[in-house]
Design a protein around this motif. Structure first.
Motif, PDB file in Angstrom:
ATOM      1  N   PHE A 134       0.834  -1.104  -0.032  1.00  0.00           N
ATOM      2  CA  PHE A 134       0.064  -0.076  -0.083  1.00  0.00           C
ATOM      3  C   PHE A 134       0.797   1.141  -0.011  1.00  0.00           C
ATOM      4  CE2 PHE A 134      -1.613   3.447   2.676  1.00  0.00           C
ATOM      5  CZ  PHE A 134      -2.759   3.834   1.640  1.00  0.00           C
ATOM      6  N   ASP A 135       0.583   2.191  -0.778  1.00  0.00           N
ATOM      7  CA  ASP A 135       0.965   3.544  -0.896  1.00  0.00           C
ATOM      8  C   ASP A 135      -0.160   4.589  -1.597  1.00  0.00           C
ATOM      9  OD1 ASP A 135       2.842   5.527  -0.641  1.00  0.00           O
ATOM     10  OD2 ASP A 135       4.189   5.128  -2.263  1.00  0.00           O
ATOM     11  N   THR A 136      -0.036   5.662  -1.655  1.00  0.00           N
ATOM     12  CA  THR A 136      -0.684   6.469  -2.047  1.00  0.00           C
ATOM     13  C   THR A 136       0.078   7.586  -2.701  1.00  0.00           C
ATOM     14  OG1 THR A 136      -0.741   8.197  -0.043  1.00  0.00           O
ATOM     15  CG2 THR A 136      -2.464   6.196  -0.332  1.00  0.00           C
ATOM     16  N   GLY A 137      -0.538   8.504  -3.564  1.00  0.00           N
ATOM     17  CA  GLY A 137      -0.028   9.729  -4.392  1.00  0.00           C
ATOM     18  C   GLY A 137       0.313  10.702  -3.307  1.00  0.00           C
ATOM     19  N   ILE A 138       1.607  10.874  -2.942  1.00  0.00           N
ATOM     20  CA  ILE A 138       1.746  11.760  -1.688  1.00  0.00           C
ATOM     21  C   ILE A 138       1.508  13.318  -2.241  1.00  0.00           C
ATOM     22  CG2 ILE A 138       4.267  12.040  -2.463  1.00  0.00           C
ATOM     23  CD1 ILE A 138       2.755  11.879   0.957  1.00  0.00           C
ATOM     24  N   GLU A 139       1.581  13.540  -3.705  1.00  0.00           N
ATOM     25  CA  GLU A 139       1.306  15.007  -3.900  1.00  0.00           C
ATOM     26  C   GLU A 139      -0.068  15.504  -4.084  1.00  0.00           C
ATOM     27  OE1 GLU A 139       3.594  17.176  -3.977  1.00  0.00           O
ATOM     28  OE2 GLU A 139       5.374  16.060  -4.139  1.00  0.00           O
ATOM     29  N   ILE A 140      -1.101  14.283  -3.894  1.00  0.00           N
ATOM     30  CA  ILE A 140      -2.341  14.783  -3.764  1.00  0.00           C
ATOM     31  C   ILE A 140      -2.957  14.576  -2.387  1.00  0.00           C
ATOM     32  CG2 ILE A 140      -2.793  13.671  -6.201  1.00  0.00           C
ATOM     33  CD1 ILE A 140      -4.066  11.451  -4.994  1.00  0.00           C
ATOM     34  N   VAL A 141      -2.080  14.496  -1.381  1.00  0.00           N
ATOM     35  CA  VAL A 141      -2.791  14.489  -0.123  1.00  0.00           C
ATOM     36  C   VAL A 141      -2.712  15.903   0.501  1.00  0.00           C
ATOM     37  CG1 VAL A 141      -2.168  13.955   2.321  1.00  0.00           C
ATOM     38  CG2 VAL A 141      -1.699  12.153   0.322  1.00  0.00           C
ATOM     39  N   GLU A 142      -3.861  16.144   1.228  1.00  0.00           N
ATOM     40  CA  GLU A 142      -4.203  17.595   1.883  1.00  0.00           C
ATOM     41  C   GLU A 142      -3.884  17.575   3.273  1.00  0.00           C
ATOM     42  OE1 GLU A 142      -5.069  21.397   2.325  1.00  0.00           O
ATOM     43  OE2 GLU A 142      -5.054  20.313   0.627  1.00  0.00           O
ATOM     44  N   ARG A 143      -4.010  16.428   4.029  1.00  0.00           N
ATOM     45  CA  ARG A 143      -3.708  16.301   5.394  1.00  0.00           C
ATOM     46  C   ARG A 143      -3.746  14.697   5.680  1.00  0.00           C
ATOM     47  NH1 ARG A 143      -6.180  19.813   8.417  1.00  0.00           N
ATOM     48  NH2 ARG A 143      -7.117  18.788  10.163  1.00  0.00           N
ATOM     49  N   ILE A 144      -3.048  14.621   6.775  1.00  0.00           N
ATOM     50  CA  ILE A 144      -2.970  13.342   7.245  1.00  0.00           C
ATOM     51  C   ILE A 144      -3.252  13.305   8.902  1.00  0.00           C
ATOM     52  CG2 ILE A 144      -1.673  11.284   7.750  1.00  0.00           C
ATOM     53  CD1 ILE A 144       0.150  11.834   5.476  1.00  0.00           C
ATOM     54  N   GLU A 145      -4.313  12.745   9.228  1.00  0.00           N
ATOM     55  CA  GLU A 145      -4.536  12.773  10.823  1.00  0.00           C
ATOM     56  C   GLU A 145      -4.562  11.734  11.326  1.00  0.00           C
ATOM     57  OE1 GLU A 145      -8.462  15.612  10.172  1.00  0.00           O
ATOM     58  OE2 GLU A 145      -8.917  13.800  10.852  1.00  0.00           O
ATOM     59  N   ILE A 146      -3.556  11.662  12.497  1.00  0.00           N
ATOM     60  CA  ILE A 146      -3.146  10.461  13.183  1.00  0.00           C
ATOM     61  C   ILE A 146      -3.373  10.713  14.590  1.00  0.00           C
ATOM     62  CG2 ILE A 146      -0.961   9.145  13.884  1.00  0.00           C
ATOM     63  CD1 ILE A 146       0.326  10.331  11.393  1.00  0.00           C
ATOM     64  N   ILE A 147      -3.920   9.212  15.406  1.00  0.00           N
ATOM     65  CA  ILE A 147      -4.001   9.166  16.729  1.00  0.00           C
ATOM     66  C   ILE A 147      -3.386   8.169  17.077  1.00  0.00           C
ATOM     67  CG2 ILE A 147      -6.275  10.588  17.056  1.00  0.00           C
ATOM     68  CD1 ILE A 147      -7.626   7.853  17.153  1.00  0.00           C
ATOM     69  N   LYS A 148      -2.345   8.383  18.282  1.00  0.00           N
ATOM     70  CA  LYS A 148      -1.853   7.226  18.928  1.00  0.00           C
ATOM     71  C   LYS A 148      -2.638   6.779  20.115  1.00  0.00           C
ATOM     72  CE  LYS A 148       1.780   9.829  18.977  1.00  0.00           C
ATOM     73  NZ  LYS A 148       3.035  10.478  19.300  1.00  0.00           N
ATOM     74  N   GLY A 149      -2.932   5.434  20.256  1.00  0.00           N
ATOM     75  CA  GLY A 149      -3.565   4.937  21.290  1.00  0.00           C
ATOM     76  C   GLY A 149      -5.014   4.333  20.616  1.00  0.00           C
ATOM     77  N   PRO A 150      -5.841   3.837  21.587  1.00  0.00           N
ATOM     78  CA  PRO A 150      -7.063   3.109  20.841  1.00  0.00           C
ATOM     79  C   PRO A 150      -7.920   3.915  20.420  1.00  0.00           C
ATOM     80  CG  PRO A 150      -7.005   3.367  23.209  1.00  0.00           C
ATOM     81  CD  PRO A 150      -5.580   3.825  22.870  1.00  0.00           C
ATOM     82  N   GLY A 151      -8.901   3.568  19.375  1.00  0.00           N
ATOM     83  CA  GLY A 151      -9.804   4.137  18.564  1.00  0.00           C
ATOM     84  C   GLY A 151     -10.926   3.246  18.335  1.00  0.00           C
ATOM     85  N   SER A 152     -11.015   2.287  18.980  1.00  0.00           N
ATOM     86  CA  SER A 152     -12.269   1.227  18.850  1.00  0.00           C
ATOM     87  C   SER A 152     -13.648   1.979  19.106  1.00  0.00           C
ATOM     88  CB  SER A 152     -12.085   0.009  19.283  1.00  0.00           C
ATOM     89  OG  SER A 152     -10.994  -0.855  18.628  1.00  0.00           O
ATOM     90  N   ALA A 153     -13.726   2.932  19.963  1.00  0.00           N
ATOM     91  CA  ALA A 153     -14.895   3.251  20.502  1.00  0.00           C
ATOM     92  C   ALA A 153     -15.512   4.218  19.349  1.00  0.00           C
ATOM     93  CB  ALA A 153     -14.698   4.021  21.751  1.00  0.00           C
ATOM     94  N   VAL A 154     -14.816   4.799  18.544  1.00  0.00           N
ATOM     95  CA  VAL A 154     -15.342   5.395  17.272  1.00  0.00           C
ATOM     96  C   VAL A 154     -14.970   4.441  15.785  1.00  0.00           C
ATOM     97  CG1 VAL A 154     -15.090   7.502  15.588  1.00  0.00           C
ATOM     98  CG2 VAL A 154     -14.758   7.684  18.419  1.00  0.00           C
ATOM     99  N   HIS A 155     -14.192   3.808  15.697  1.00  0.00           N
ATOM    100  CA  HIS A 155     -13.839   3.218  14.574  1.00  0.00           C
ATOM    101  C   HIS A 155     -13.866   1.972  14.264  1.00  0.00           C
ATOM    102  CE1 HIS A 155     -12.427   6.972  13.181  1.00  0.00           C
ATOM    103  NE2 HIS A 155     -11.497   7.259  14.095  1.00  0.00           N
ATOM    104  N   GLY A 156     -13.981   1.215  15.640  1.00  0.00           N
ATOM    105  CA  GLY A 156     -14.218  -0.303  15.495  1.00  0.00           C
ATOM    106  C   GLY A 156     -13.036  -1.162  15.478  1.00  0.00           C
ATOM    107  N   ALA A 157     -13.125  -1.897  14.716  1.00  0.00           N
ATOM    108  CA  ALA A 157     -12.008  -3.075  14.570  1.00  0.00           C
ATOM    109  C   ALA A 157     -10.575  -2.515  14.260  1.00  0.00           C
ATOM    110  CB  ALA A 157     -12.242  -4.384  13.737  1.00  0.00           C
TER     111      ALA A 157
END
Length: 705
Positions: A134-157
């Motif tokens: 997996f890779d994406t076109g880096i020049e077409i990315v507007e922003r990258i959002e990252i959270i460190k730690g658990p996120g299943s309460a919103v995003h599930g598995a």
């Protein structure tokens, strides 16, 4: 007493909030110090709603398109590795796929990190991880959002150790009009374009990038797994790692009042690194992943208190791989003595032992999300959804039952189709998932906010799971925010872990439970002046029911919930605007993660990471970025007799020059000092994986007025 610490987090937060609920003050989600924080970033994946980063109930990072441009990254992984506390490493099992180690949590497949593109899962039903190569076109990315730690309460598995959402230009209403090209070392060439327009009340956008690299042919492997077998005569080593990659990334979308839709095509086609069995191929092997994602949705304000967002999506994925498991001339036993087990007959494979597994995923998703603000000082979010995963397995090979007669002394490279037989690597499988979540953002006082939520997921193949979270955010002063966070998350067993057959090394187990983790964190966001920004957080987690492959009495290996892992550590970031032209940033991350089953430190994960970055506005139209990161203290598996893994430092530099209002140029140098650095293999390649040598890339961008 120590055993019960993980249970005190939510009661502590709720008790604190109950006391504070009697204080006087009204909840106001707007930033009282908006002028002071006018350049603050916002994030949506922490709560499912747009939230100021400093007040988000998570340890979060946002990387903007401008920051991506300043660091001169060639791919998405080079951007993610700039985040304090995340180490990007090549998988020592899955064809050297770039994987993300967060706080010592990582495995060879890397399914514990949930990766999204515009909110769409990048997920293989077979591995449970992001798509191969997996890779994406880096020049077409507007922003990258990252959270460190658990996120299943919103995003599930799979939002287990972190969540990464890659947002492309135009998707969230941003307008970008540019085209560009890049050339550089290792046969790199790339072109891209970002276009958007409005027709009446309809916004249309298109962006796409095509890129290709031949890979660094100086990343030589001197010995591969065949040497340990005494078969160096047929090995292709010494030879370079096969790191060629071609990416086609295309997005089209529209927004028309309450309706929106997007269509995404991604293809990643490349080499298999060190080979599927850590045996170097002759570069005829490949992995080709092709996906199409389509989404249509409706988002509207029903009234001044209720917002609804409903969507339906479809995603297809086909992953086609050709593996030369063993090279030309390999000899394998085909018959054994019934009493001693000693081989008595052999077959020679003059073209090699070859397999071609094909995975086809079809995923259907329907979800309805509502936001309600009718209660004073509360923002309620609910979601209900249904997700269906369908996986089809196809396989072609020149070895094993059906593919060989077990009477022949020689077997050529002709592949036999074993699809639909008892000898394919997996039966076709479907999975149905029903889920619901509830979240309350409660302004319990002017400077206090409690975010509490829970999500329920029911899987048709292993059962249900419930994952809560609670986060208390305190605006202690105008320049200091304190966060106390608790969350639980799960990682669903993949279809491969549940149902894989005919591979004695990796057999599935239909009785698996999901992996579980509990995480407790305290974070500080301190901005004493316009020139300083300091972030500090400490964390502790307990992970259980981790899925590993364990030896069975018959000599095979089967997936089991047989491991536990505990970890703790801290992350520190400081950004100092020295003057109007110079900015200095540092990052420190330390973690101590232990395999509670063996008592041994987690292997291969760096226990210490240090980063120093310099941004210098040399002149009005000329900017320079230099960043060095240091990777330290990686241990090997307890039974690995090799010397310890060497530390390394790595420096990248990028110069950006604005030629005029429309044309900009960029020169990027990675591994500036040409350091010899290595990431750990699993031992079958004894000298580890060499990293890329020094490389140069030049890009030009033309922006439409």
């Amino acid at each position: 007493m120590k055993k019960n610490k993980k249970y005190i987090a939510i009661p502590l937060l709720l008790a604190t909030s109950t006391c504070l609920a009697f204080t006087d003050g009204e909840f106001d989600d707007s930033d009282e110090f908006g002028d002071f924080y006018s350049d603050a970033e916002f994030i949506s994946i922490a709560t499912g709603t747009k939230k100021q980063l400093s007040r988000a109930p998570s340890v979060a990072t946002v990387i903007t398109a401008q920051q991506i441009k300043s660091i001169g990254a060639n791919n998405i992984h080079q951007v993610i590795e700039t985040v304090t506390g995340i180490h990007v490493y090549p998988s020592n099992f899955n064809r050297m796929n770039p994987s993300y180690s967060i706080r010592g949590l990582h495995t060879s497949q890397n399914p514990q990190v949930l990766v999204l593109v515009n909110g769409n899962r990048v997920h293989s039903n077979w591995t449970g991880a992001k798509w191969d190569l997996f890779d994406t076109g880096i020049e077409i990315v507007e922003r990258i959002e990252i959270i460190k730690g658990p996120g299943s309460a919103v995003h599930g598995a799979d939002a287990f150790s972190g969540v990464i959402n890659i947002i492309t230009k135009g998707f969230d209403g941003t307008k970008s009009q540019d085209i560009g090209a890049r050339v550089g070392s290792f046969g790199t060439r790339s072109i891209w374009g970002n276009l958007s327009t409005n027709i009446d009340q309809t916004q249309l956008y298109f962006n796409g990038q095509l890129k290709k690299t031949d890979g660094d042919n100086n990343r030589l492997v001197v010995q591969d797994a065949l040497y340990a077998m005494g078969l160096s005569a047929i090995s292709n080593a010494p030879a370079p790692l096969d790191t060629r990659l071609e990416t086609i990334d295309l997005h089209f979308g529209f927004k028309a009042q309450s309706l929106y839709g997007d269509l995404w095509y991604l293809r990643n086609d490349g080499g298999n690194g060190a080979g599927v069995a850590q045996v170097l191929s002759n570069n005829n092997d490949y992995t080709d992943s092709r996906s199409v994602t389509a989404k249509i949705g409706f988002k509207a304000n029903i009234n001044d208190k209720v917002t609804i967002d409903a969507f339906a999506s479809y995603q297809s994925l086909e992953q086609d791989s050709v593996f030369t498991i063993f090279p030309a001339g390999m000899t394998l036993p085909r018959a054994f003595d019934s009493e001693t087990g000693v081989p008595t007959e052999f077959t020679v494979f003059p073209d090699g032992v070859i397999g071609q597994p094909i995975l086809i995923d079809d995923n259907y998703n329907i979800e309805v999300v509502t936001h309600y603000s009718g209660f004073k000082n509360h923002k309620l979010r609910t979601s209900f959804g249904y997700l269906r995963n369908e996986m089809e397995a196809q396989e072609f090979k020149n070895f094993g039952p059906l593919a060989q007669t077990f009477l022949e002394d020689f077997r050529d490279g002709t592949l036999t189709d074993v699809t639909g037989t008892d000898f394919v690597f997996s039966p076709n499988k479907n999975r149905d998932i029903y889920y619901a979540s509830f979240q309350d953002e409660w302004g319990i006082a002017k400077d206090w906010e409690l975010t509490a939520g829970v999500r329920y997921d029911k899987y048709s193949d292993f059962g249900s799971t419930i994952n809560p979270r609670a986060a208390l955010v305190w605006q202690a002063r105008h320049d200091l925010t304190v966060k106390t966070l608790y969350g639980e998350a799960f990682r669903a067993p993949s279809i491969g872990e549940l149902f894989a057959i005919n591979n004695p090394v990796l057999l599935g187990n239909p009785n698996l439970d999901p992996e579980k983790i509990n995480t407790f964190e305290v974070a500080f966001d301190y901005r004493p002046s316009f020139d300083w920004h300091v972030l500090f957080n400490v964390f502790s987690y307990k992970a259980k029911s981790l899925i590993i492959y364990t030896a069975q009495p018959d000599g095979s290996s089967q997936a089991n919930n047989a491991a536990k892992q505990n970890g703790k550590g801290f992350e520190f970031e400081a950004d100092w605007q020295v003057n109007g032209q110079l900015d200095l940033a540092i990052g420190i991350a330390m973690q101590d993660a232990t395999n509670e089953t063996t008592g041994h430190d987690i292997s291969d994960a760096p226990q210490k990471m240090f980063d120093v970055a310099l941004n210098w506005d040399v002149a009005r139209d000329f900017k320079l970025h230099v960043k060095t990161h240091l990777i330290k203290d990686r241990v090997r598996l307890a039974n690995d007799p090799r010397p310890s893994i060497d530390d390394y430092s790595w420096t990248n530099a990028t110069a950006n020059y604005l030629l005029n209002n429309q044309v900009s140029l960029s020169l990027s140098i990675r591994n500036l000092f040409n350091k010899a650095a290595y990431e750990p293999s699993d031992g079958q390649i004894p000298n580890d994986y060499p990293l890329q040598e020094r490389g140069y890339w030049l890009s030009a961008t033309y922006r439409f007025e």
